[in-house]
Design a protein around this motif. Structure first.
Motif, PDB file in Angstrom:
ATOM      1  N   SER A  35       0.822  -1.206   0.000  1.00 49.55           N
ATOM      2  CA  SER A  35       0.000   0.000   0.000  1.00 49.55           C
ATOM      3  C   SER A  35       0.853   1.252   0.000  1.00 49.55           C
ATOM      4  O   SER A  35       0.488   2.271  -0.606  1.00 49.55           O
ATOM      5  N   GLN A  50       1.966   3.621  -3.585  1.00 48.19           N
ATOM      6  CA  GLN A  50       1.137   4.821  -3.475  1.00 48.19           C
ATOM      7  C   GLN A  50       1.742   5.936  -4.325  1.00 48.19           C
ATOM      8  O   GLN A  50       2.899   6.298  -4.155  1.00 48.19           O
ATOM      9  N   LEU A  80      -3.782   5.121  -3.723  1.00 50.62           N
ATOM     10  CA  LEU A  80      -3.321   3.808  -3.289  1.00 50.62           C
ATOM     11  C   LEU A  80      -3.542   2.779  -4.389  1.00 50.62           C
ATOM     12  O   LEU A  80      -4.477   2.895  -5.186  1.00 50.62           O
ATOM     13  N   HIS A 137      -8.983   0.354  -0.450  1.00 53.92           N
ATOM     14  CA  HIS A 137      -8.342   0.003  -1.724  1.00 53.92           C
ATOM     15  C   HIS A 137      -8.082  -1.493  -1.840  1.00 53.92           C
ATOM     16  O   HIS A 137      -7.507  -1.945  -2.831  1.00 53.92           O
TER      17      HIS A 137
END
Length: 384
Positions: free
Chosen positions: A65, A69, A74, A103
């Motif tokens: 994550s 990013q 994300l 996400h």
């Protein structure tokens, strides 16, 4: 317990589940996670959609994550796991690291895989059949999606590499680092059938037992269950019974067969176990489906207190590769909470595990119903 991890040069706080376990030295990540993340962060910079298989406690999902990013966006992560506990741990660790889970799509081991993927990440499971099941599902994905797998070097065998070659693409392996190794392959969009689920006849009955790939004692009746059959309840009482850690459901199935007025709740933290138990009741005692519930859960967490008359249990003594009694202890504590006064917990365990002493301390009583050279069957009663 060590909770501070550095993954791909980024700090994280990670917890292993269940949080209440006694052995706090066990980590929620390993050297294979570190090796895998270091590699992909360098070699796969444009990834936006990631399929993650077997992320035990969310370490990979947390790190991915952050690594992927971009401009506050994300990556889309599809988290696939058979374990209820692993999914709960991932959600908890995301929160601990101030990361949302919006996400991430959380899928269990029997859900269909998404096809719009840039990268597949796979932690090698201990169960070779379960690996074959997962690779067979990957064989249905579009061609040329990179697959990067990781595991302990000693657990990546020639047979492991043959499975990759059979179901997707000829693999290559990395050098070993900190006793861990990576496997590199890719999808081919040439679907390959898998032999799972498997079925076999249950001895001394007319029943057929079906098992998905990641179910304990998948290919035959385990010797503990065979001995426990001698001590299962029978009769016409209308009891509410729980088959705790049900696996393929043979204990609850036999109990339903012997108790025409009972209701049985099958509980396991493996999605494949719960699905197998449901199928085995449907196939062998279809008229008893209405007397059955099937629950994918962390033991008896959030069950209604004082709601069960009898809990039947063959507790595990390991979690993944770690040998531990914390799951059994959690089962015993939660069984006591869930049982009515006068209700019974009946278990089978390996004799060397000394469950008798634990149960005596917890319930104030413990009766040996039977034993042989390997197993003992114990009964305790909840008293007010």
């Amino acid at each position: 317990m060590t909770t501070d991890a550095v993954l791909a040069n980024r700090p994280f706080t990670l917890h292993r589940f269940p949080l209440e376990q006694k052995n706090r030295s066990l980590q929620a990540w390993d050297a294979a996670d570190e090796y895998l993340l270091e590699h992909i962060s360098e070699d796969y910079s444009d990834v936006r959609k990631i399929l993650v298989l077997n992320d035990s406690f969310g370490a990979l999902s947390c790190a991915l994550s952050v690594i992927y990013q971009h401009d506050d966006q994300l990556p889309a992560i599809h988290f696939v796991n058979d374990s209820f506990v692993s999914t709960a741990a991932c959600k908890y660790n995301l929160s601990e690291n101030q990361l949302p889970d919006t996400h991430i799509s959380f899928l269990d081991s029997l859900d269909a895989l998404p096809h719009d993927i840039d990268l597949v990440i796979l932690k090698i499971p201990k169960n070779a059949g379960y690996l074959q099941h997962q690779l067979a599902k990957l064989s249905h994905l579009p061609a040329d999606i990179p697959v990067v797998a990781a595991g302990k070097a000693k657990e990546i065998h020639t047979s492991t590499l043959k499975s990759f070659n059979h179901f997707i693409y000829e693999p290559k392996t990395s050098l070993a680092v900190k006793k861990s190794r990576l496997i590199f392959s890719k999808t081919t969009n040439k679907p390959v059938a898998c032999k799972f689920p498997v079925s076999w006849s249950l001895e001394k009955t007319e029943m057929t037992i079906t098992n998905h790939a990641n179910v304990f004692s998948r290919d035959s009746l385990d010797i503990g269950a065979r001995f426990f059959f001698n001590y299962l309840p029978a009769g016409k009482k209308a009891l509410n019974i729980i088959d705790l850690g049900c696996g393929n459901g043979v204990i609850g199935l036999q109990t339903l067969n012997r108790m025409p007025n009972a209701k049985v709740t099958f509980v396991d933290e493996s999605a494949m176990a719960v699905a197998s138990a449901r199928q085995n009741v449907a196939d062998n005692l279809p008229t008893r489906l209405s007397d059955s519930q099937f629950v994918h859960n962390d033991c008896l967490t959030d069950f209604t207190p004082n709601s069960a008359d009898l809990v039947l249990c063959n507790p595990p003594f390991h979690q993944a590769q770690a040998i531990t009694d914390h799951i059994a202890w959690q089962m015993f504590l939660q069984a006591k909470y869930t049982l009515r006064n006068g209700g019974e917990l009946r278990i089978i365990g390996n004799r060397h595990l000394d469950y008798q002493d634990k149960l005596q301390r917890l319930f104030g009583n413990c009766k040996v119903l039977g034993n042989n050279k390997k197993f003992t069957v114990l009964s305790v009663i909840k008293r007010s």
